[in-house]
Motif scaffolding. Structure first.
Motif, PDB file in Angstrom:
ATOM      1  N   LYS A 100     -50.615 -29.318  33.241  1.00  0.00           N
ATOM      2  CA  LYS A 100     -50.238 -29.920  34.518  1.00  0.00           C
ATOM      3  C   LYS A 100     -49.701 -31.341  34.363  1.00  0.00           C
ATOM      4  CE  LYS A 100     -51.726 -26.175  36.372  1.00  0.00           C
ATOM      5  NZ  LYS A 100     -50.749 -25.155  36.795  1.00  0.00           N
ATOM      6  N   THR A 101     -50.445 -32.194  33.686  1.00  0.00           N
ATOM      7  CA  THR A 101     -50.043 -33.601  33.612  1.00  0.00           C
ATOM      8  C   THR A 101     -48.906 -33.828  32.621  1.00  0.00           C
ATOM      9  OG1 THR A 101     -52.331 -34.189  34.126  1.00  0.00           O
ATOM     10  CG2 THR A 101     -50.891 -35.950  33.341  1.00  0.00           C
ATOM     11  N   PHE A 102     -49.129 -33.487  31.346  1.00  0.00           N
ATOM     12  CA  PHE A 102     -48.072 -33.640  30.350  1.00  0.00           C
ATOM     13  C   PHE A 102     -46.878 -32.762  30.700  1.00  0.00           C
ATOM     14  CE2 PHE A 102     -46.112 -32.052  26.393  1.00  0.00           C
ATOM     15  CZ  PHE A 102     -45.617 -33.245  25.892  1.00  0.00           C
ATOM     16  N   GLY A 103     -47.163 -31.541  31.158  1.00  0.00           N
ATOM     17  CA  GLY A 103     -46.084 -30.628  31.533  1.00  0.00           C
ATOM     18  C   GLY A 103     -45.235 -31.167  32.663  1.00  0.00           C
ATOM     19  N   LEU A 104     -45.872 -31.904  33.580  1.00  0.00           N
ATOM     20  CA  LEU A 104     -45.128 -32.502  34.683  1.00  0.00           C
ATOM     21  C   LEU A 104     -44.026 -33.428  34.169  1.00  0.00           C
ATOM     22  CD1 LEU A 104     -44.745 -33.516  37.689  1.00  0.00           C
ATOM     23  CD2 LEU A 104     -46.375 -35.303  37.061  1.00  0.00           C
ATOM     24  N   PHE A 105     -44.371 -34.316  33.241  1.00  0.00           N
ATOM     25  CA  PHE A 105     -43.390 -35.283  32.749  1.00  0.00           C
ATOM     26  C   PHE A 105     -42.258 -34.580  32.003  1.00  0.00           C
ATOM     27  CE2 PHE A 105     -47.299 -37.841  33.154  1.00  0.00           C
ATOM     28  CZ  PHE A 105     -46.822 -38.793  34.034  1.00  0.00           C
ATOM     29  N   MET A 106     -42.580 -33.501  31.309  1.00  0.00           N
ATOM     30  CA  MET A 106     -41.534 -32.746  30.629  1.00  0.00           C
ATOM     31  C   MET A 106     -40.611 -32.064  31.642  1.00  0.00           C
ATOM     32  SD  MET A 106     -42.089 -33.551  27.590  1.00  0.00           S
ATOM     33  CE  MET A 106     -40.755 -32.581  26.911  1.00  0.00           C
ATOM     34  N   THR A 107     -41.191 -31.555  32.735  1.00  0.00           N
ATOM     35  CA  THR A 107     -40.366 -30.911  33.761  1.00  0.00           C
ATOM     36  C   THR A 107     -39.479 -31.925  34.464  1.00  0.00           C
ATOM     37  OG1 THR A 107     -42.106 -29.254  34.124  1.00  0.00           O
ATOM     38  CG2 THR A 107     -40.416 -29.458  35.818  1.00  0.00           C
ATOM     39  N   ILE A 108     -40.053 -33.094  34.787  1.00  0.00           N
ATOM     40  CA  ILE A 108     -39.256 -34.140  35.426  1.00  0.00           C
ATOM     41  C   ILE A 108     -38.117 -34.576  34.509  1.00  0.00           C
ATOM     42  CG2 ILE A 108     -39.296 -36.540  36.201  1.00  0.00           C
ATOM     43  CD1 ILE A 108     -42.096 -36.024  37.294  1.00  0.00           C
ATOM     44  N   ALA A 109     -38.426 -34.754  33.218  1.00  0.00           N
ATOM     45  CA  ALA A 109     -37.382 -35.125  32.262  1.00  0.00           C
ATOM     46  C   ALA A 109     -36.294 -34.052  32.217  1.00  0.00           C
ATOM     47  CB  ALA A 109     -37.988 -35.331  30.875  1.00  0.00           C
TER      48      ALA A 109
ATOM     49  N   MET B 232     -46.944 -30.722  42.678  1.00  0.00           N
ATOM     50  CA  MET B 232     -47.624 -29.646  41.965  1.00  0.00           C
ATOM     51  C   MET B 232     -48.689 -30.196  41.014  1.00  0.00           C
ATOM     52  SD  MET B 232     -44.402 -27.089  41.179  1.00  0.00           S
ATOM     53  CE  MET B 232     -45.403 -25.894  40.292  1.00  0.00           C
ATOM     54  N   LEU B 233     -48.424 -31.366  40.438  1.00  0.00           N
ATOM     55  CA  LEU B 233     -49.427 -31.993  39.579  1.00  0.00           C
ATOM     56  C   LEU B 233     -50.683 -32.329  40.387  1.00  0.00           C
ATOM     57  CD1 LEU B 233     -50.335 -33.418  36.936  1.00  0.00           C
ATOM     58  CD2 LEU B 233     -49.241 -35.481  37.820  1.00  0.00           C
ATOM     59  N   VAL B 234     -50.473 -32.889  41.567  1.00  0.00           N
ATOM     60  CA  VAL B 234     -51.606 -33.266  42.407  1.00  0.00           C
ATOM     61  C   VAL B 234     -52.418 -32.036  42.816  1.00  0.00           C
ATOM     62  CG1 VAL B 234     -52.253 -34.258  44.638  1.00  0.00           C
ATOM     63  CG2 VAL B 234     -50.528 -35.379  43.227  1.00  0.00           C
ATOM     64  N   SER B 235     -51.724 -30.963  43.224  1.00  0.00           N
ATOM     65  CA  SER B 235     -52.435 -29.770  43.672  1.00  0.00           C
ATOM     66  C   SER B 235     -52.860 -28.863  42.518  1.00  0.00           C
ATOM     67  CB  SER B 235     -51.566 -28.971  44.643  1.00  0.00           C
ATOM     68  OG  SER B 235     -50.372 -28.523  44.026  1.00  0.00           O
ATOM     69  N   GLY B 236     -52.264 -29.076  41.337  1.00  0.00           N
ATOM     70  CA  GLY B 236     -52.646 -28.290  40.168  1.00  0.00           C
ATOM     71  C   GLY B 236     -53.680 -29.021  39.339  1.00  0.00           C
ATOM     72  N   ALA B 237     -53.232 -29.991  38.561  1.00  0.00           N
ATOM     73  CA  ALA B 237     -54.155 -30.770  37.732  1.00  0.00           C
ATOM     74  C   ALA B 237     -55.165 -31.518  38.592  1.00  0.00           C
ATOM     75  CB  ALA B 237     -53.369 -31.752  36.866  1.00  0.00           C
ATOM     76  N   GLY B 238     -54.682 -32.097  39.706  1.00  0.00           N
ATOM     77  CA  GLY B 238     -55.588 -32.864  40.561  1.00  0.00           C
ATOM     78  C   GLY B 238     -56.708 -32.009  41.108  1.00  0.00           C
ATOM     79  N   ALA B 239     -56.370 -30.829  41.616  1.00  0.00           N
ATOM     80  CA  ALA B 239     -57.393 -29.938  42.163  1.00  0.00           C
ATOM     81  C   ALA B 239     -58.373 -29.480  41.071  1.00  0.00           C
ATOM     82  CB  ALA B 239     -56.736 -28.723  42.817  1.00  0.00           C
ATOM     83  N   LEU B 240     -57.856 -29.210  39.866  1.00  0.00           N
ATOM     84  CA  LEU B 240     -58.732 -28.780  38.768  1.00  0.00           C
ATOM     85  C   LEU B 240     -59.660 -29.903  38.324  1.00  0.00           C
ATOM     86  CD1 LEU B 240     -56.335 -26.644  36.520  1.00  0.00           C
ATOM     87  CD2 LEU B 240     -57.714 -25.945  38.470  1.00  0.00           C
ATOM     88  N   PHE B 241     -59.104 -31.099  38.181  1.00  0.00           N
ATOM     89  CA  PHE B 241     -59.931 -32.258  37.818  1.00  0.00           C
ATOM     90  C   PHE B 241     -61.022 -32.497  38.858  1.00  0.00           C
ATOM     91  CE2 PHE B 241     -56.522 -34.122  34.927  1.00  0.00           C
ATOM     92  CZ  PHE B 241     -57.326 -34.087  33.794  1.00  0.00           C
ATOM     93  N   LEU B 242     -60.641 -32.441  40.131  1.00  0.00           N
ATOM     94  CA  LEU B 242     -61.604 -32.695  41.195  1.00  0.00           C
ATOM     95  C   LEU B 242     -62.699 -31.627  41.230  1.00  0.00           C
ATOM     96  CD1 LEU B 242     -59.174 -33.792  44.053  1.00  0.00           C
ATOM     97  CD2 LEU B 242     -60.865 -35.235  42.900  1.00  0.00           C
ATOM     98  N   ALA B 243     -62.296 -30.350  41.151  1.00  0.00           N
ATOM     99  CA  ALA B 243     -63.294 -29.271  41.177  1.00  0.00           C
ATOM    100  C   ALA B 243     -64.248 -29.388  40.002  1.00  0.00           C
ATOM    101  CB  ALA B 243     -62.594 -27.916  41.166  1.00  0.00           C
TER     102      ALA B 243
END
Length: 518
Positions: A368-377, A167-178
């Motif tokens: 997306k990015t910081f939230g990812l690590f919190m979700t994984i934790a 989800m990080l790749v398709s969320g934050a990654g897609a936003l960063f790329l666009a």
């Protein structure tokens, strides 16, 4: 309880099990497509000038996740030509689904919504939702069949970790790329979004490679009786015919629905309520027509009655036999509403962040990015706590946290563009969501009988998202009518009955550990 208690040392050692690690990569493959239908697509459509109410209706493209139990028996019974013989049934279906996901994402990339091609975009998004839901069916069955119940909580944790990375790749990654390719609010660039989505399609190669490297579960092929090619063709034809009937009803009722919705809006004085009633009626009519088509085909002998009994009725009868009518209905109700607060809020979350002034890079970096690590934790914490203290206790904790953390969004709406407040909200919300998700996946896994893995788990996970996603499709209209503060209060209130249901469920669930493996 559903999970036996273990020492902290044994719980931590289990994290290194090969099956536990495998779920990290399969979770990535499962998580990647989701935000390409939800938040990333929402921001793309908004930048392209699509109205907010129409944007949130696109979340219905993911309703395939909520109806996947309908075709889960096909995944359980039908061989995939060429692939099943070489890879096995689970891996063959997994590879087919992943290929369809890549095709769907590529199809979305080839459509410019600013040119008014919303129907083509919707069709590609529906294909993505259908293909991704199929992949989920296979991965869930693979996870449950490939390891004992004692590993399910930790496998759920690594699965969620991989899912969130996807989800990080398709969320934050897609936003960063666009953004990097030149698209921004007020300065829309179709080519930037096209290139971002094509890169997302390429990222699915992680799932493809994992599927080719893992081994097939040993337990599956002895479960189902052998069937003829005619039986397989009949049930496939019935499925295609029923789905076609559903689509035709839903498509041709769109114009009358607009007229009825406007009339009801005048009577009720609430556009969101009127549209909810009308669209729910359309959905119901489509389901009825699909059911009638399937029934007629069974009576006409197109589909084997014995095969229908084995694939559809036997898994349902098994579940009600094991738990009894009263507790089975309670469990199904709990499954249907456990994630309602998070899912309904999540549909419009990215639009909310942008509306209060956060930029795409800020959303990508914090949410997306910081939230990812919190979700994984939170996921690992939920898995370890479930193993240590039992699943039901952590389910109750997760339900309580879902209600309370949604209220923090009211404060964020009042404060507006404040990065410190955003970090606080995302920290608490994602940590609690990860914890609740890990416990809930382990809970669902514990309810399945390994003889009917794909069908039973598909029913559970479909119920988990069906009502929340239907309601979430109206989130844009509700916000337009009530405002963000009232909307967030509503999402918290929706979670209160869940606390009661979890508390009630604990009285019915006390089987010996591992009974679901019989």
């Amino acid at each position: 309880m559903l999970a036996t208690s273990q020492s902290w040392r044994l719980s931590l050692q289990s994290l290194g099990h090969p099956r536990v690690i495998t779920m990290l990569f399969l979770g990535f493959s499962a998580g990647l497509p989701l935000l390409l239908i939800f938040s990333s697509l929402s921001l793309w459509l908004r930048e392209a000038g699509v109205e907010r109410s129409a944007v949130t209706f696109f979340s219905w493209a993911a309703l395939g996740y909520s109806f996947k139990f309908v075709w889960a028996p096909l995944v359980d019974t039908l061989p995939v030509p060429l692939l099943t013989a070489r890879l096995g049934r689970r891996r063959g279906w997994m590879l087919l689904a992943q290929g369809s996901i890549i095709a769907a994402i590529t199809g979305m990339a080839l459509v410019d919504p600013a040119q008014g091609h919303l129907t083509a975009m919707a069709l590609a998004a529906v294909l993505l939702g259908f293909s991704s839901a199929t992949q989920d069916i296979v991965i869930d069955a693979y996870r449950i069949e490939s390891a004992d119940v004692s590993l399910q909580a930790l496998m759920s944790s690594t699965y969620i970790a991989g899912y969130r990375i996807g989800m990080l790749v398709s969320g934050a990654g897609a936003l960063f790329l666009a953004s990097a390719f030149g698209s921004a609010k007020g300065a829309y660039d179709y080519q930037a979004w096209q290139e971002a989505y094509l890169i997302m399609a390429a990222a699915m190669s992680v799932g493809v490679l994992t599927t080719l490297m893992i081994s097939e579960p040993n337990s599956h092929d002895t479960r189902m009786p052998a069937r003829s090619t005619g039986d397989h063709a009949g049930i496939l034809f019935m499925f295609v015919a029923a789905v076609t009937g559903f689509i035709l009803v839903f498509y041709y009722s769109s114009e009358p629905a607009i007229v009825v919705s406007r009339a009801l809006t005048g009577m009720l004085g609430a556009e969101a309520g009127a549209r909810f009633l009308v669209e729910t009626a359309r959905l119901g009519m489509g389901v009825v027509v699909a059911w009638l088509i399937a029934t007629l085909m069974i009576r006409a002998g197109v589909v084997s009655r014995d095969m229908m009994q084995d694939t559809y009725m036997a898994p349902l009868k098994d579940f009600f036999r094991r738990y009894g009518l009263k507790s089975a209905l309670l469990l199904l109700l709990l499954i249907g509403v456990y994630r309602i607060s998070d899912i309904v809020l999540g549909v419009i979350a990215n639009v909310f962040y942008q509306d209060v002034g956060f930029t795409k890079p800020e959303i990508a970096g914090v949410v997306k990015t910081f939230g990812l690590f919190m979700t994984i934790a939170g996921g690992f914490l939920g898995g370890l706590l479930s193993v240590r203290y039992g699943v039901i206790r952590i389910l109750l904790l997760g339900a309580f946290l879902s209600v309370t953390t949604n209220l923090l969004f009211i404060a964020l709406a009042a404060v507006g563009h404040d990065l410190g407040m955003l970090y606080l909200v995302i920290s608490v919300d994602n940590l609690s969501a990860g914890l609740a998700s890990a416990a809930f996946v382990a809970f669902l896994s514990s309810l399945t009988n390994i003889r009917f893995t794909a069908m039973q788990y598909a029913i559970f996970s479909s119920l988990m998202t069906l009502f929340p996603k239907i309601l979430g499709g109206y989130s844009g209209t509700i916000v337009d009518d009530l405002g963000y503060a009232s909307f967030f209060t509503l999402t918290a209130v929706l979670g209160l009955p869940v606390l009661v249901l979890v508390w009630q469920a604990r009285n019915y669930l006390d089987p010996p550990a591992g009974t679901n493996r019989s």
